[in-house]
Structures are given as C-alpha cells and as structure tokens.
Design a protein around this motif. Structure first.
Motif, mmCIF file in Angstrom:
data_model
loop_
_atom_site.group_PDB
_atom_site.id
_atom_site.type_symbol
_atom_site.label_atom_id
_atom_site.label_comp_id
_atom_site.label_asym_id
_atom_site.label_seq_id
_atom_site.Cartn_x
_atom_site.Cartn_y
_atom_site.Cartn_z
ATOM 1 N N MET A 1 5.503 -3.370 2.774
ATOM 2 C CA MET A 1 4.134 -3.606 2.666
ATOM 3 C C MET A 1 3.896 -4.830 1.821
ATOM 4 O O MET A 1 2.730 -5.277 1.753
ATOM 5 C CB MET A 1 3.600 -2.322 1.794
ATOM 6 C CG MET A 1 2.954 -1.270 2.781
ATOM 7 S SD MET A 1 2.758 0.194 2.053
ATOM 8 C CE MET A 1 1.963 -0.500 0.522
ATOM 9 N N HIS B 1 -0.209 -4.615 7.457
ATOM 10 C CA HIS B 1 -1.522 -3.769 7.083
ATOM 11 C C HIS B 1 -0.830 -2.380 7.090
ATOM 12 O O HIS B 1 -0.971 -1.799 8.123
ATOM 13 C CB HIS B 1 -2.474 -4.025 8.194
ATOM 14 C CG HIS B 1 -3.119 -5.196 8.301
ATOM 15 N ND1 HIS B 1 -4.093 -5.666 9.215
ATOM 16 C CD2 HIS B 1 -3.171 -6.156 7.480
ATOM 17 C CE1 HIS B 1 -4.608 -6.676 8.905
ATOM 18 N NE2 HIS B 1 -3.986 -7.246 7.856
ATOM 19 N N SER B 2 -0.839 -1.717 5.969
ATOM 20 C CA SER B 2 -0.651 -0.252 6.036
ATOM 21 C C SER B 2 -1.105 0.230 4.730
ATOM 22 O O SER B 2 -1.359 -0.162 3.684
ATOM 23 C CB SER B 2 1.075 -0.128 6.244
ATOM 24 O OG SER B 2 1.533 -0.743 5.129
ATOM 25 N N ASN C 1 -2.811 -4.225 2.047
ATOM 26 C CA ASN C 1 -2.243 -3.080 2.052
ATOM 27 C C ASN C 1 -2.628 -2.261 0.595
ATOM 28 O O ASN C 1 -3.081 -2.867 -0.325
ATOM 29 C CB ASN C 1 -0.526 -3.511 1.770
ATOM 30 C CG ASN C 1 -0.042 -4.211 2.920
ATOM 31 O OD1 ASN C 1 -0.004 -3.610 3.828
ATOM 32 N ND2 ASN C 1 0.220 -5.369 2.663
#
Lengths: 417, 535
Positions: free
Chosen positions: A164, A170-171, A48
């Motif tokens: 996150m 996943h960002s 992240n």
C-alpha cells in the motif's frame, strides 16, 4: 394467519445481523457513519488507508463493515472489489495469499489456478494492486479475527501494508478484532506502516437500547398485515416496553452481558414462544425467556445425579475440607466405607458399582482429574478434585427431594463421629 | 456340533437402536412406528417417508415432551431462519433421538455429522460435504463428483458452494412441484453430535471456534445449525469471547419417565409393571441411566418369571408376593454388580437344563469368576506375575524377598522380612494412594529369573515324587522372554511408562488388578501372597 406472518417477519429480522445493527445507521457519530466517511474519502482522494475496528464479541463490528460495503457497492458499483480473510481459516501465509488471489480472480472474472505457488500468488496480488490503482479502482481487504494474523512472522500483514505504500495502489485494509490491544501485537515494521486509526465499539446507552428495541419489535406500517392487527400489536409492544417490570428484567439481563447479540438471543427466545399459542407477545413470554438465561448448569447436573453419586460427592467434599491436598478414588472409597460402618445406611454398595458412579461423575464434569500427566494409571489411582464449591453442593442437597437426610448432616465435618 | 440353535449372546449394553427395535416377543405383524432404528432414521431422511404426527412423536419419547416443544418452537415454521441451538444434557438422555425424530416429523432436509464417528477434521468435513451432495441429487440437480478437503479454509469454501447449490435446487424443486408433494422448505439444517469430543482433538483451538461460529462465517440465512453435546455450555467459552448458541437443557429421566420407557413394547404389561414396582426404586438410587438399568433388569426379569408356568397370567396379590420373595435374594447381589456377562461354562450348563436351581446360579457366577477365560503359556504367566510383584512391592524389599538362589523358604529370611516390613509403615499408605509403581526392565527380568528358578526346583521335587516323567516342555522356560514381553505389551497387560532421560532404560507399568493376578497364580499353583508386600 396474521400472527404467523408476524412471527415469520420478526424471526427473519432477528436472524439477520444487518437489520439488527442498521438501527444505528442514522446516528451521525456512530461507527457506521465514520467508517463510511473514511472509505468514501479514500476513494475520492485516491489514496491508501487502514483502520482497525475493536470491540467485544457481538457488538456489531462485522455487521457494520457489511452494511458499509453494501451501501458503497450500490452507490459506486464498478469501483470496489473486496477480499475477505478470516484469522481462523487463513492465518497461514500460503493459505491467505491463495485466498486473496482466488477472491480477486472471482471478482474480476479471471481464471484461477490452484497450482499456483506462494510467489506466484503474491506477485499476482501486487500486480493487481498496481493495475487497479491505474484504473482508479479500489480494493478493500477485510481481515476478520485480526489478532490471529499477528501470530508468527506477520508476513502477510507486512506485504499487504507494504504494497500500500507505493504511489499507484488504492486500497483499504480493515481489521476487525475483539482484542482491544490488537494494534500492540503488531511488529514494529508493520505498525509503522499502519495508520493508527481505530474505531471503538462502546456499550450501548439506555437511549440506544430503547431505540434498538423499538426498531426490532415494531411492525412496519407498510407491511401486508391487516391494519387493526398492526395497531394492536404495536400498542401492545409499546405497553410492554414502558412497563417497569420489563425494565427490571432488561436491567438484570444487561448487567451480565450488555452486548447486542445477547439482546438478540433474548428476543429470539421470547418471540419463538409465539409459535404455539398467542396472537401477541406478552410479558410472560419475556419473563420465561429471561429464566432460560438464568439457568445454572452445575445445579442442574447435581439434580440429575443419583443418590450414590451424591454420596461420593459428599465424601470428596469432606476429604477436601480436611485439607487433604491430593486424594484418589481409593481414599474416597475408604471414606465411604467409614461412613457406611458408622451409620449403617441402606446405600452400601460394592466397589465396582461405586467406581462406575465415579466414572459417571467424571463424564458429567462434576469432578475431574487433578493433573493430566499420569494418564497411564487406572482410574482408581489418579488424583481427583471437585469442580463445585461446598455452597453449590449444600444448596442442591437442600433442594433435592429424594436425598437422604444423612447426606446433609455429613456435609458438616464437625458432626461426624 | 449337534446343538446349533444359536449361542445366546450376552445381553450387552442396550444401545439406542436396540431399545427402539422390536422385542422378540411381539408378533411379526405388529410392526409399528417404533421399529425404525437409529441408522434407518439417518438414511431415510433423504427419501420422502411417511411422516408422523406430533402425538406419535411425543408419545414415542416419554418424558421428553417439554424439550421437543422447545426444539420445535426454536426451529420455527417452514422457511424461517433460526439462530444456532445447543442441546445439552447427560449421556443417554435421548438428545440425538429426539432431534432425529423431530426432523422426521418436520420433514425437512438435514445433514447429520457425529464427532464420535468422524474422529478427525478431515473425516468430518468430507462427511458433511458428501451428505450435501446426496441432497443435491435428491432435489433433482445433477452434480459434479465428490469433493474432498483437508484444511478448514477449503472446507468453508466448498461448504458455501454446496449449500448455495442445495438451496437453489430445493427452491426450484418446490416451485416445480407446487402443492402436490409436501413442501420440504428451502432451508437445510446441519446437526453436529457429540460436540464435547471436539475439545479433545489435536487442533481443538481452531476447530472448536470454527464450528461454533459456522453460521457467522458462512452468513447464509437458509442454513440452520444444531449442536448436541454432553457438556454444558460453559465448557465452550473461549478466551477471546464467544457467541453462545441458544441452549436447550435435557434433564435426566425421572422415576415416572423411566417407568414409561421400560413399559414400552412389553408383551405382558401387568407382569412387567409389577416387576418394575419391585425393582425400579432400589436401582434408581444407584444409577439413572437407561442403558445400565436395562442391562441389569434383563436377567432379573427372567428370574422373576421363572416360577410362572404361563406368562400371560393375570396376577393377584398372593402371586405377586410369591414372585417378590423369589426375587429378593437376587436383588441384593444384582445391585452390587456392574454388569454380568455369561461365560462359556455357564452357557453349557444352561443347555443341560440345570439353570433353575438357585444354588447353582450363584455357583455359576463364582466359577466363572475364579477361572481365567483365556489361555496363556506358562512363561507368560510367570512374567505377568513377576510384573505384578514388581509393581506392588517397593524396590528396596527385593533384597529381602529374593536371595541369589531365588528361594524364600529360609526361616531366618522370613524373620528379616518381617522386621523390614514393619519399618515401612508409611509406604503402605503411599502405595494405596499412588497405586502401583513403575519398574525398569532389569528389575522385572531379575524377579522373573528368581521366581522361575524357584518354580523349577519345586517342579523337580514333584517329579521325584511321581515316577513317570512328564514330557512337558513348558517347564523348561527357555522361550524368548523379550518376545513374551512385547506380546504382553501388545495385549495391554503391561504398558510403557516414562523413562528417565539420564539412564535411558525404559520403565514399565503393570495394568492388571489383584483379582486377575490371583487367578493367574492359582492356575499355576504359585504362592503369590507370600511375595506381596501387605500391611
């Protein structure tokens, strides 16, 4: 025909922010490359990340994000989904979470229910993050006007950044703001979850400026225009860009505001003058476009005022120079009558006509009420003040052809009586 | 009533629509391009009307040629994207009408929303969405029903969807039609009028940046936005910086432009131009606005044409001189008037055919101004006068003006009053500056009580003189005073002022001016001047 096509092409270019900022795509240290590198790394390493883009208005932050996302989507089509929020519209938490849910549903072709509550939507967001993480997909959150999200309790930011922190998500969170201290506005718990990566957008150097102008104005050699016209146009542009006078104009323009959007608007005005006449862009077009930028609205408004309105302004100026801190329309009328008695001009009008002229001046915002508290009183009794300086008044009286000479004399307090 | 040929309405203020409509003297078959009113222009944009040429456009709007050219070149050719524009200039300078006529010439679809008629965000959003729906229908696509929204975020979503649908519909329509019908282009334009009013709205801190940045938020290249405003661009600078739209300035009309505007649609151009040569210059020094000038010129022109028996006469110098001499005395009084509204009395006298006498003209005006035009009951008049007195006099004078029995005829009292008045010199200056003060309810009622007891005693004296008893119940003054008070508040003769949080009693302000108070006092024979504090 060729000039019409050129005009259409240039206008299309200037109104498209992605094209304007793509001039700097190729520079290795530019923000475009840095952002792209960051996001691609996050994708490959499956982690992240969060980043803030800071810079003044019109310097290309939103356009850079758009360019990067466009490129990544074309390279890796199935992996990325984007949710965009704007601080002006979605600063309320309910609204924001609903919007995120709606956009994620649209991207992944799920049904979105408008009746879902705040809890439902936030639960959906968390679930979505987990699922995407497990499926090796990436969600990118773009928060424009980031500083407006930091007002209030910052629930949305906390929940996003907190989500996150889990292993499976996943960002990337990209914040865009024009306040350079946007990260100072975050609460402690939010700031600790935020990776302190910032991309700053600095003003352009002269080389960059030159590159931008060439990028915008040169016609591409592979377009459908006749080649001799193309050569003529490009050589003409080359002459203009190397002309000293143009460099002077550009310096003056950038001295006031050196953002890219200022140049964009300046060129747009110059190019649009090709609509009615010439085949080629001339230096005169650029000069006249620059003169539009140099307009002074206050002096224009003063040129438009009638003679009676000028009298009232001069009376108010005299009252101010006598250092009366608050005065009303009645005191202005007293001054006006005193002047008429002393000089017996032909411009002696009744109180109602003067009051109408006074109200015109208020509408035009040349004068205004001094405080907003006494709104219930009628116009004659509210304290007013001038919104222009004596310099501007003096300058405009001098340049006004139909202004009676006595007004200029009256501006100087010493010559009265 | 036998005479029902119609009561002439007051000339009123000439609005944009009425100055473009036919003047009554044109023959009916002379309908020209100018007969389209403002509203027709707005609604006609959806249908394919006969389009106009550039020459007609510039000649119908005198003095606006450079601005129209600037707008045309900034909007650009067909299907070309544009940056947002801001048209600014003083009121009544022809901004809206220029834009609307330009779009009629260009024949491109547009959506118009005025921030004066759409006075809150919800109405503005709904109006824009509804007009986009009409465009979709006209371009041939059926549509789902009307969409409504309250919040800005919903508005942006719905607007984006509507715009994309309209653009697609337009594109398909243009492909289908080919070259038979005129190509209206793929672009759609949004026009926001009176944008300066946005700053006064409640949620102005979000609405103003939202509307000014609409093109960046939507990112649709087929959308063009035009803002029309009375304030200059520097009124829209925001604290966090803003992207400026491209400004186009509309200066006020010059003397020649005004001449051109007033000469349009005149049945006898020679006569009117000689009239204008007399009248325009003096009035130009007072105001430059078309609507105010036309209101002032209308009665003057009638006065000017009075001596002429035949209006189609060609004028020579001697005739012009005579007409000018005839008009001269009225010019001075007209310059000092703001506007003149004929009252009932003057209308009836006009019907009796006596309006040609000069003397009577002046006396009509005086009469109309000396009497109240509407009816108020006695107690309301007394209440109003006591409010006026309470507002104008400082509170400390009450003790000397009114004693417990209410009379002020005592000579010794008058001497005391004079001395106390002389001591308060500064107060006069303050009252002149600050205006009438506010007064609590108790003071108002006390003064009212004093005045009416005086009035009753005076009336009783009168009654003793006249032998017959008057049956008037009004003189009893037993009506519910508080009810009358709320009626006065509703009519805006009194208004509530801020109340002191400690005391809790409400304070009132009197909003009538001295002229009206004098009229009211005269109608009931009340000696107002003896009660007022004057230097």
């Amino acid at each position: 025909m060729a000039s019409e096509k050129t005009l259409a092409l240039l206008r299309r270019r200037l109104c498209d922010p992605s094209f304007v900022y793509s001039a700097f795509k190729s520079s290795p240290n530019g923000n475009y490359s840095k952002l792209k590198f960051l996001i691609s790394n996050t994708i490959t390493e499956a982690c992240n990340n969060s980043v803030l883009l800071l810079g003044p208005r019109g310097c290309g932050k939103g356009a850079v994000v758009d360019l990067v996302l466009e490129d990544l989507k074309s390279e890796l089509p199935e992996i990325i989904s984007v949710a965009r929020l704007n601080g002006l519209l979605h600063s309320d938490d309910n609204c924001a979470v609903k919007e995120i849910a709606r956009q994620l549903c649209m991207e992944n072709k799920l049904l979105f229910s408008k009746m879902a509550s705040f809890d439902d939507n936030s639960q959906f967001m968390i679930d979505m993050l987990r699922e995407c993480g497990l499926a090796h997909k990436m969600i990118i959150f773009v928060l424009e006007e980031f500083d407006l999200f930091t007002q209030g309790k910052q629930r949305l930011l906390y929940s996003l950044l907190d989500a996150m922190q889990t292993l499976t998500s996943h960002s990337v969170v990209i914040g865009i703001s024009c306040r350079m201290d946007a990260d100072q506005l975050l609460e402690k718990r939010v700031r600790s979850r935020f990776s302190h990566k910032k991309l700053l957008f600095t003003p352009l150097t002269t080389d960059d400026m030159q590159r931008l102008l060439e990028h915008l104005l040169y016609l591409p050699t592979d377009s459908s225009l006749p080649s001799d016209y193309l050569k003529e146009f490009n050589s003409n542009i080359n002459n203009i860009l190397s002309d000293n006078k143009f460099k002077e104009i550009l310096d003056l323009l950038l001295a006031a505001d050196n953002s890219i959007s200022n140049i964009q608007r300046f060129l747009y005005q110059a190019i649009s003058s090709m609509h009615f006449q010439t085949e080629l862009l001339t230096l005169d077009d650029l000069k006249s476009a620059f003169s539009y930028h140099q307009r002074q609205p206050m002096l224009d408004k003063l040129q438009d005022a009638s003679i009676l309105e000028l009298y009232i302004l001069v009376c108010m100026n005299r009252l101010e120079s006598r250092e009366q801190d608050s005065y009303t329309f009645n005191s202005v009328m007293k001054e006006y009558k005193a002047i008429q008695d002393a000089y017996k001009t032909s411009d002696n009008y009744s109180k109602s006509v003067c009051q109408r002229a006074f109200e015109h001046l208020i509408e035009r915002e040349l004068i205004s009420f001094a405080n907003n508290r006494l709104r219930n009183l009628s116009v004659e009794y509210r304290p007013v003040r001038l919104l222009l300086s004596s310099q501007e008044l003096y300058q405009s009286l001098k340049s006004n052809a139909s202004c009676p000479a006595i007004l200029q004399r009256l501006l100087n307090y010493e010559t009265y009586r | 009533m036998a005479k029902e040929e119609g009561i002439p309405l007051s000339p009123g203020r000439k609005t944009r629509s009425s100055s473009f409509s036919l003047s009554s003297s044109l023959p009916q078959n002379h309908r020209t391009f100018f007969s389209h009113t403002h509203l027709e222009l707005l609604h006609g944009h959806c249908h394919s009307e006969e389009s106009i040429s550039l020459d007609t456009l510039t000649s119908s709007l005198p003095g606006r040629k450079p601005q129209i050219h600037e707008i045309l070149r900034l909007i650009g050719p067909l299907n070309s994207p544009m940056l947002p524009l801001l048209l600014y200039g003083g009121p009544s300078t022809g901004k809206t009408i220029s834009v609307l006529q330009t779009f009629r010439y260009l024949n491109r679809p547009f959506v118009y929303a005025g921030c004066r008629t759409c006075y809150c965000p919800r109405i503005l959003f709904n109006s824009v969405l509804r007009q986009l729906l009409i465009h979709e229908k006209n371009a041939g696509k059926g549509s789902s029903g009307a969409r409504r929204c309250e919040k800005p975020s919903e508005f942006i979503d719905l607007l984006r969807i509507s715009l994309i649908q309209v653009v697609n519909a337009l594109r398909e329509r243009n492909l289908k039609l080919g070259s038979e019908e005129s190509d209206r282009g793929n672009m759609i334009y949004l026009i926001f009028d009176n944008v300066e009013l946005l700053r006064l709205w409640d949620k102005s801190s979000t609405i103003v940046p939202l509307l000014l940045r609409l093109s960046e938020i939507l990112k649709i290249p087929e959308l063009g936005i035009i803002y029309i405003s009375s304030s200059s661009p520097d009124a829209y600078y925001l604290c966090t910086g803003s992207i400026e739209p491209i400004p186009v300035y509309f200066p006020d009309y010059s003397l020649e432009d005004l001449h051109g505007i007033f000469m349009r649609n005149q049945s006898n151009p020679n006569l009117y131009s000689s009239f204008l040569s007399v009248v325009l210059k003096p009035f130009y020094r007072v105001t430059r606005r078309v609507d105010e000038l036309s209101v002032a010129f209308h009665p003057l022109f009638e006065k000017y044409c009075d001596p002429l028996s035949d209006q189609c006469l060609v004028l020579d110098e001697a005739m012009k001189r005579r007409l000018f001499d005839n008009l001269q005395p009225h010019l001075a009084s007209s310059l000092n008037d703001v506007f003149w509204v004929p009252s009932w009395a003057s209308h009836q006298l006009k019907q009796e055919g006596e309006h040609r006498q000069k003397r009577f003209w002046k006396s009509i005006r005086k009469e109309a101004s000396n009497e109240l035009d509407f009816h108020m009951s006695m107690s309301v008049k007394y209440l109003l006068l006591s409010a006026f007195i309470a507002a104008r006099n400082p509170a400390t004078l009450d003790a000397s003006l009114f004693d417990s029995s209410g009379g002020s005829n005592n000579p010794k009292r008058k001497r005391n009053l004079q001395t106390s008045l002389d001591k308060k010199d500064n107060m006069a200056e303050e009252i002149l500056l600050k205006g009438p003060g506010s007064f609590p309810l108790e003071r108002l009622l006390a003064i009212f009580q004093c005045i009416t007891s005086v009035a009753e005693s005076m009336v009783e004296d009168d009654h003793f003189e006249n032998d017959f008893a008057i049956e008037n119940e009004n003189f009893r003054l037993t009506s519910d005073v508080l009810l009358q008070l709320s009626a006065l508040c509703n009519a805006n003769f009194l208004c509530k002022s801020g109340s002191c949080p400690l005391e809790g009693s409400t304070r009132y302000r009197c909003t009538i001016d001295e002229e009206m108070a004098v009229k009211v006092a005269r109608s009931i024979n009340f000696p107002l001047s003896s009660y007022l504090y004057r230097r």
